[in-house]
Design a protein around this motif. Structure first.
Motif, PDB file in Angstrom:
ATOM      1  N   ALA A  54       0.824  -1.205   0.000  1.00  0.00           N
ATOM      2  CA  ALA A  54       0.000   0.000   0.000  1.00  0.00           C
ATOM      3  C   ALA A  54       0.861   1.260   0.000  1.00  0.00           C
ATOM      4  O   ALA A  54       0.545   2.242  -0.690  1.00  0.00           O
ATOM      5  N   HIS A  55       1.946   1.270   0.765  1.00  0.00           N
ATOM      6  CA  HIS A  55       2.836   2.426   0.781  1.00  0.00           C
ATOM      7  C   HIS A  55       3.439   2.679  -0.592  1.00  0.00           C
ATOM      8  O   HIS A  55       3.554   3.834  -1.035  1.00  0.00           O
ATOM      9  N   VAL A  56       3.837   1.611  -1.270  1.00  0.00           N
ATOM     10  CA  VAL A  56       4.396   1.761  -2.616  1.00  0.00           C
ATOM     11  C   VAL A  56       3.350   2.351  -3.562  1.00  0.00           C
ATOM     12  O   VAL A  56       3.630   3.286  -4.331  1.00  0.00           O
ATOM     13  N   ALA A  57       2.143   1.811  -3.507  1.00  0.00           N
ATOM     14  CA  ALA A  57       1.082   2.289  -4.403  1.00  0.00           C
ATOM     15  C   ALA A  57       0.715   3.729  -4.090  1.00  0.00           C
ATOM     16  O   ALA A  57       0.573   4.561  -5.012  1.00  0.00           O
ATOM     17  N   TRP A  58       0.556   4.076  -2.804  1.00  0.00           N
ATOM     18  CA  TRP A  58       0.202   5.446  -2.427  1.00  0.00           C
ATOM     19  C   TRP A  58       1.272   6.437  -2.875  1.00  0.00           C
ATOM     20  O   TRP A  58       0.972   7.509  -3.403  1.00  0.00           O
ATOM     21  N   THR A  59       2.547   6.071  -2.650  1.00  0.00           N
ATOM     22  CA  THR A  59       3.639   6.988  -2.973  1.00  0.00           C
ATOM     23  C   THR A  59       3.753   7.209  -4.471  1.00  0.00           C
ATOM     24  O   THR A  59       3.898   8.348  -4.939  1.00  0.00           O
ATOM     25  N   PHE A 147       2.639   3.164  16.117  1.00  0.00           N
ATOM     26  CA  PHE A 147       3.383   2.993  14.865  1.00  0.00           C
ATOM     27  C   PHE A 147       2.439   2.663  13.715  1.00  0.00           C
ATOM     28  O   PHE A 147       2.614   3.150  12.585  1.00  0.00           O
ATOM     29  N   ALA A 148       1.427   1.849  13.989  1.00  0.00           N
ATOM     30  CA  ALA A 148       0.428   1.537  12.959  1.00  0.00           C
ATOM     31  C   ALA A 148      -0.354   2.777  12.565  1.00  0.00           C
ATOM     32  O   ALA A 148      -0.691   2.957  11.382  1.00  0.00           O
ATOM     33  N   ASP A 149      -0.647   3.660  13.514  1.00  0.00           N
ATOM     34  CA  ASP A 149      -1.338   4.906  13.194  1.00  0.00           C
ATOM     35  C   ASP A 149      -0.494   5.779  12.270  1.00  0.00           C
ATOM     36  O   ASP A 149      -1.023   6.430  11.357  1.00  0.00           O
ATOM     37  N   ILE A 150       0.818   5.819  12.508  1.00  0.00           N
ATOM     38  CA  ILE A 150       1.696   6.598  11.637  1.00  0.00           C
ATOM     39  C   ILE A 150       1.652   6.054  10.212  1.00  0.00           C
ATOM     40  O   ILE A 150       1.518   6.803   9.239  1.00  0.00           O
ATOM     41  N   CYS A 151       1.760   4.729  10.095  1.00  0.00           N
ATOM     42  CA  CYS A 151       1.853   4.122   8.767  1.00  0.00           C
ATOM     43  C   CYS A 151       0.515   4.116   8.041  1.00  0.00           C
ATOM     44  O   CYS A 151       0.485   4.272   6.807  1.00  0.00           O
ATOM     45  N   TYR A 152      -0.587   3.947   8.754  1.00  0.00           N
ATOM     46  CA  TYR A 152      -1.875   3.766   8.100  1.00  0.00           C
ATOM     47  C   TYR A 152      -2.693   5.048   8.009  1.00  0.00           C
ATOM     48  O   TYR A 152      -3.507   5.197   7.088  1.00  0.00           O
ATOM     49  N   HIS A 153      -2.476   5.977   8.939  1.00  0.00           N
ATOM     50  CA  HIS A 153      -3.291   7.194   8.959  1.00  0.00           C
ATOM     51  C   HIS A 153      -2.476   8.440   8.629  1.00  0.00           C
ATOM     52  O   HIS A 153      -2.877   9.230   7.770  1.00  0.00           O
ATOM     53  N   SER A 154      -1.352   8.632   9.310  1.00  0.00           N
ATOM     54  CA  SER A 154      -0.606   9.883   9.139  1.00  0.00           C
ATOM     55  C   SER A 154       0.041   9.968   7.761  1.00  0.00           C
ATOM     56  O   SER A 154      -0.006  11.019   7.104  1.00  0.00           O
ATOM     57  N   TYR A 155       0.656   8.886   7.298  1.00  0.00           N
ATOM     58  CA  TYR A 155       1.351   8.922   6.017  1.00  0.00           C
ATOM     59  C   TYR A 155       0.405   9.225   4.853  1.00  0.00           C
ATOM     60  O   TYR A 155       0.731  10.056   3.993  1.00  0.00           O
ATOM     61  N   PRO A 156      -0.778   8.596   4.757  1.00  0.00           N
ATOM     62  CA  PRO A 156      -1.705   8.990   3.683  1.00  0.00           C
ATOM     63  C   PRO A 156      -2.160  10.446   3.762  1.00  0.00           C
ATOM     64  O   PRO A 156      -2.412  11.073   2.728  1.00  0.00           O
ATOM     65  N   ILE A 157      -2.263  10.992   4.977  1.00  0.00           N
ATOM     66  CA  ILE A 157      -2.642  12.404   5.101  1.00  0.00           C
ATOM     67  C   ILE A 157      -1.555  13.299   4.514  1.00  0.00           C
ATOM     68  O   ILE A 157      -1.842  14.268   3.799  1.00  0.00           O
ATOM     69  N   TYR A 158      -0.285  12.991   4.798  1.00  0.00           N
ATOM     70  CA  TYR A 158       0.808  13.755   4.215  1.00  0.00           C
ATOM     71  C   TYR A 158       0.762  13.699   2.689  1.00  0.00           C
ATOM     72  O   TYR A 158       0.922  14.719   2.014  1.00  0.00           O
ATOM     73  N   LEU A 159       0.543  12.510   2.144  1.00  0.00           N
ATOM     74  CA  LEU A 159       0.498  12.362   0.693  1.00  0.00           C
ATOM     75  C   LEU A 159      -0.686  13.111   0.092  1.00  0.00           C
ATOM     76  O   LEU A 159      -0.567  13.741  -0.962  1.00  0.00           O
ATOM     77  N   CYS A 429      -8.909   8.646   7.179  1.00  0.00           N
ATOM     78  CA  CYS A 429      -8.089   9.705   7.761  1.00  0.00           C
ATOM     79  C   CYS A 429      -9.007  10.816   8.233  1.00  0.00           C
ATOM     80  O   CYS A 429     -10.171  10.880   7.851  1.00  0.00           O
ATOM     81  N   SER A 430      -8.482  11.664   9.081  1.00  0.00           N
ATOM     82  CA  SER A 430      -9.310  12.692   9.724  1.00  0.00           C
ATOM     83  C   SER A 430      -9.845  13.701   8.732  1.00  0.00           C
ATOM     84  O   SER A 430     -10.887  14.309   8.962  1.00  0.00           O
ATOM     85  N   SER A 431      -9.173  13.908   7.606  1.00  0.00           N
ATOM     86  CA  SER A 431      -9.639  14.897   6.640  1.00  0.00           C
ATOM     87  C   SER A 431     -10.898  14.456   5.925  1.00  0.00           C
ATOM     88  O   SER A 431     -11.553  15.262   5.271  1.00  0.00           O
ATOM     89  N   GLU A 432     -11.260  13.163   6.015  1.00  0.00           N
ATOM     90  CA  GLU A 432     -12.487  12.693   5.390  1.00  0.00           C
ATOM     91  C   GLU A 432     -13.706  12.969   6.259  1.00  0.00           C
ATOM     92  O   GLU A 432     -14.834  12.794   5.818  1.00  0.00           O
ATOM     93  N   ALA A 433     -13.506  13.332   7.502  1.00  0.00           N
ATOM     94  CA  ALA A 433     -14.603  13.701   8.401  1.00  0.00           C
ATOM     95  C   ALA A 433     -14.146  14.930   9.169  1.00  0.00           C
ATOM     96  O   ALA A 433     -13.782  14.859  10.340  1.00  0.00           O
ATOM     97  N   THR A 434     -14.144  16.074   8.487  1.00  0.00           N
ATOM     98  CA  THR A 434     -13.467  17.251   9.002  1.00  0.00           C
ATOM     99  C   THR A 434     -14.139  17.854  10.223  1.00  0.00           C
ATOM    100  O   THR A 434     -13.470  18.456  11.060  1.00  0.00           O
ATOM    101  N   ILE A 435     -15.460  17.725  10.325  1.00  0.00           N
ATOM    102  CA  ILE A 435     -16.152  18.380  11.429  1.00  0.00           C
ATOM    103  C   ILE A 435     -15.723  17.784  12.764  1.00  0.00           C
ATOM    104  O   ILE A 435     -15.451  18.508  13.731  1.00  0.00           O
ATOM    105  N   VAL A 436     -15.611  16.470  12.829  1.00  0.00           N
ATOM    106  CA  VAL A 436     -15.180  15.816  14.065  1.00  0.00           C
ATOM    107  C   VAL A 436     -13.669  15.728  14.141  1.00  0.00           C
ATOM    108  O   VAL A 436     -13.065  16.013  15.181  1.00  0.00           O
TER     109      VAL A 436
END
Length: 594
Positions: A54-59, A147-159, A429-436
């Motif tokens: 998934a990281h390869v595909a996202w990047t 660590f899972a939150d960084i890889c699964y949530h934070s990294y896609p938000i950066y991208l 990711c949090s940006s998909e539900a911005t109000i909360v």
């Protein structure tokens, strides 16, 4: 009892406490360490390998989609991707092993020494045995979760933010194929030069660091300064003396590890100087008379020479840094050529850039704060002063408690619904539900600043009455990035001196962002300022608050704690809906009876 007898009893107690903590800590480390270490190693390595496709595909998708890079630079990065991903796998797996072994073995050991800071004698030895056993295993699970939150949530938000920011970028980053050999050679030269020299400097100065540290700690023992000021903390300081060689070895490994990236940065220097030269060359086509001299001078300074100068200068800067840290002679005997036309000043400026998305997303958020001088603190504080320092755990707890309280208020006012909370729970990711995900913490953060302003606090006043200032704030680098801009933003809100209606308008901005329909639906006495400048100032404050929240939401600890807040709010919302339905049924029943 004479003073000499008290001193001898005190010494005997310290020796007995140190030996007991040393033995029990080592025993707990042997028993608990393998379990906790395996949890961290297996969990983190599983996350790395499981999300690697998934990281390869996202990047690659982000690299192709973004408009901030031109085609040649995209091709160059695509060719470099296999090497970068191989480095990520190697460093991730090796780092997971080191973290697992270090955390599993040393956490129970340290907890045994920390137990002697308890109040009563019986509690000290009970905690010395109990602390660091089950808590270490639970902590290892928390490490894997973060660590899972960084890889699964934070990294896609950066991208995602990288893709969205490309829409607002004026000029893409360009790369000409003719410049690639110089960049590659400069990067390889940095590896060949910096890695061996960094290693030699670190190894040569390590004996001095070892004995200098021991001398300083033993001097504090004799003079009862620093960590040895209080008797209860002497075992911890003794443990520091015992493990000081491990810190020295760790500093050597850290120097070798950092030299790899510092050497590769030579290619970036070549690329930056090349782009600057191209910029001035383009500028001469329009302003030949004004820029002729400067362009001529810049063309004489070849970018490759600047890259080589950077590689040599970094060795001298590392030598100078270690001399300053070990209190040796000032400067360095190594050559330190200048690799930039102008030295970049290390200011305390802070910048967060978010992006505007369609369909009710938050608009671009940027925070730019001027440099602020910090009061100089003593290099070593006593343990009594360190205990008074506000801990990051307290700040995280207060932030989440404030979010929960503000969320309940908004649920009671029917501003946030159960559907909004469930949407955030299901969102990737949090940006998909911005109000909360963004609006609620921004709204809570705004009220924390207003609470601090009304109370006349010099810093940030938390819910439980704790005041975080420059003097007692946690000595954490990540917090430094946010504390200065928060104080600047607080002063800006204070200077604007908003009225009640304008404050309500700001609440709408931070809670709903660009969702105009939800903003119009919330009628609570807000009005848009008639003065365009004042309206722009208020909207700018709202964007800065949203930008800070977006950056904080990428921290792994934040998401784990905020999930607990959302769960509590969902339960509260369901209970409120149930009580409302029950009251409506009772009212209907009473009407039928009448």
């Amino acid at each position: 009892m004479s003073n000499s007898l008290k001193q001898w009893l005190n010494i005997i107690y310290v020796v007995f406490a140190f030996c007991s903590a040393l033995f029990l800590g080592a025993l707990k480390g042997i028993l608990v360490g393998p379990v906790a270490g395996l949890v961290v190693i297996i969990g983190n390595v599983g996350v790395i390998l499981g999300l690697f496709p998934a990281h390869v595909a996202w990047t690659i998708y982000t690299l192709i989609k973004t408009n901030r890079l031109d085609a040649p630079l995209k091709v160059a990065l695509l060719f470099a991707m296999p090497a970068l991903f191989a480095i990520w796998l190697g460093l991730g797996i090796v780092g997971s092993v080191l973290v697992g072994v270090g955390y599993g073995f040393f956490t129970p050991w340290v907890s045994a020494f920390e137990a002697f800071r308890k109040d009563t004698e019986c509690r000290k030895f009970v905690h010395c045995i109990v602390d660091g056993t089950w808590g270490t295993i639970k902590g290892s699970c928390t490490v894997v979760r973060d660590f899972a939150d960084i890889c699964y949530h934070s990294y896609p938000i950066y991208l995602k933010e990288l893709c969205e920011s490309s829409e607002c970028s004026d000029e893409p980053q360009t790369l000409r194929l003719v410049h690639m050999p110089a960049c590659i050679i400069a990067g390889l030269l940095g590896l060949i030069v910096d890695i061996p020299l960094y290693t030699v400097i670190a190894i040569v100065k390590s004996p001095y660091m070892l004995f200098k540290g021991w001398y300083r700690l033993l001097h504090d023992v004799v003079s009862r300064e620093g960590p040895f000021l209080e008797t209860a903390c002497i075992p911890i300081a003794g443990f520091t003396i015992l493990l000081w060689p491990i810190f020295v070895i760790g500093s050597i490994l850290l120097a070798i590890f950092s030299s790899f990236f510092i050497g590769l940065y030579g290619a970036v220097i070549v690329y930056q100087v090349t782009r600057l030269s191209d910029f001035y060359s383009t500028l001469t086509n329009f302003l030949p008379k004004i820029t002729e001299d400067s362009v001529f001078t810049l063309r004489q300074e070849k970018s490759f020479q600047r890259g080589v100068a950077y590689v040599i200068a970094m060795v001298a800067e590392f030598d100078e840094y270690t001399n300053d840290w070990l209190y040796l002679r000032e400067g360095s005997i190594l050559p330190k050529p200048q690799y930039r036309r102008k030295r970049v000043s290390h200011s305390a400026e802070f910048s967060i850039r978010g992006n505007q998305a369609a369909g009710g997303k938050f608009s671009s958020a940027s925070v730019e704060a001027p440099a602020m001088r910090m009061p100089s603190l003593a290099p070593s504080r006593s343990v009594r002063e360190a205990i008074q320092e506000v801990k990051m755990v307290q700040i995280w707890g207060n932030m989440m408690k404030s979010c929960e309280l503000r969320g309940k208020e908004l649920i009671d006012a029917n501003i946030i619904t159960t559907a909004d909370l469930n949407e955030w729970s299901k969102a990737k990711c949090s940006s998909e539900a911005t109000i909360v995900g963004v609006g609620l913490p921004s709204y809570s953060f705004l009220h924390s600043l207003l609470y601090s302003i009304k109370a006349g606090s010099d810093g940030l006043l938390l819910l439980d009455g704790i005041e975080v200032t420059h003097l007692n704030r946690p000595q954490d680098r990540l917090l430094d990035w946010f504390f200065h801009p928060i104080m600047v933003l607080k002063e800006q809100i204070k200077v604007i001196n908003m009225g009640e209606c304008e404050m309500r308008f700001l609440e709408k901005i931070v809670l709903f962002g660009g969702d105009t329909q939800r903003m119009k639906a919330w009628e609570h006495g807000s009005t848009v300022p008639q003065d365009a400048l004042r309206a722009a100032q208020i909207q700018g404050i709202g964007r800065r608050l949203i930008g800070m929240t977006r950056c904080i939401s990428k921290f792994p600890t934040y998401r784990r704690r905020f999930c607990q807040v959302v769960k509590a709010l969902i339960l509260y919302s369901i209970e409120e809906e149930g009580s409302t339905r029950l009251s409506s049924i009772r009212s209907v029943t009473s009407i039928e009876i009448v």
